[in-house]
Design a protein around this motif. Structure first.
Motif, PDB file in Angstrom:
ATOM      1  N   LYS A  44      26.527  47.048  57.331  1.00 38.63           N
ATOM      2  CA  LYS A  44      26.708  48.421  57.832  1.00 38.63           C
ATOM      3  C   LYS A  44      27.790  48.480  58.904  1.00 38.63           C
ATOM      4  N   TRP A 100      25.926  55.276  60.294  1.00 36.50           N
ATOM      5  CA  TRP A 100      24.972  55.452  59.201  1.00 36.50           C
ATOM      6  C   TRP A 100      23.847  56.375  59.672  1.00 36.50           C
ATOM      7  N   TYR A 136      27.801  55.075  52.740  1.00 38.46           N
ATOM      8  CA  TYR A 136      26.397  54.710  52.935  1.00 38.46           C
ATOM      9  C   TYR A 136      25.872  53.749  51.872  1.00 38.46           C
TER      10      TYR A 136
END
Length: 131
Positions: free
Chosen positions: A49, A56, A9
């Motif tokens: 991401k 996520w 993350y």
């Protein structure tokens, strides 16, 4: 553009001056969050991401900008620790009564299991967006 996963993350996106030129933006666009800067940050965040192999959480987003002579690093995070760090920084800018309320929420998040902490964060983010 070079993307490095620092930990789960948390992803760092290294951007050189050429990357900015290609996208028609400047460092001032990033720093001042102009509409072009915001679009670039959003696009870069999504790209960074998607470079990971997991989903996520979609809450607790924070971003850090580091400026170096040859590049700029945008660090995107949805780690609870990073989110709380930023909230703690905000505490120092608030009037005493608001600071105390935010500190109480921070304490609640710190002491909750991760899923419960994320629900508190989601609720907080929703309330901020609705204001």
């Amino acid at each position: 553009m070079h993307i490095v996963e620092e930990e789960m993350y948390k992803v760092a996106c290294h951007i050189d001056r050429g990357d900015l030129r290609i996208h028609g933006i400047t460092l001032d666009d990033l720093i001042n969050r102009t509409p072009l800067g915001q679009m670039f940050i959003k696009k870069t965040s999504e790209l960074a991401k998607s470079s990971t192999n997991y989903e996520w959480p979609g809450c607790g987003f924070s971003m850090q900008m580091d400026f170096y002579p040859k590049d700029t690093v945008l660090v995107f995070s949805e780690r609870i620790e990073d989110f709380l760090y930023n909230l703690n920084q905000t505490v120092h800018t608030l009037p005493k009564n608001q600071a105390e309320l935010l500190e109480a929420m921070i304490h609640q998040i710190e002491n909750a299991p991760e899923e419960e902490a994320r629900e508190i964060i989601r609720s907080f983010e929703k309330n901020v967006r609705e204001m």
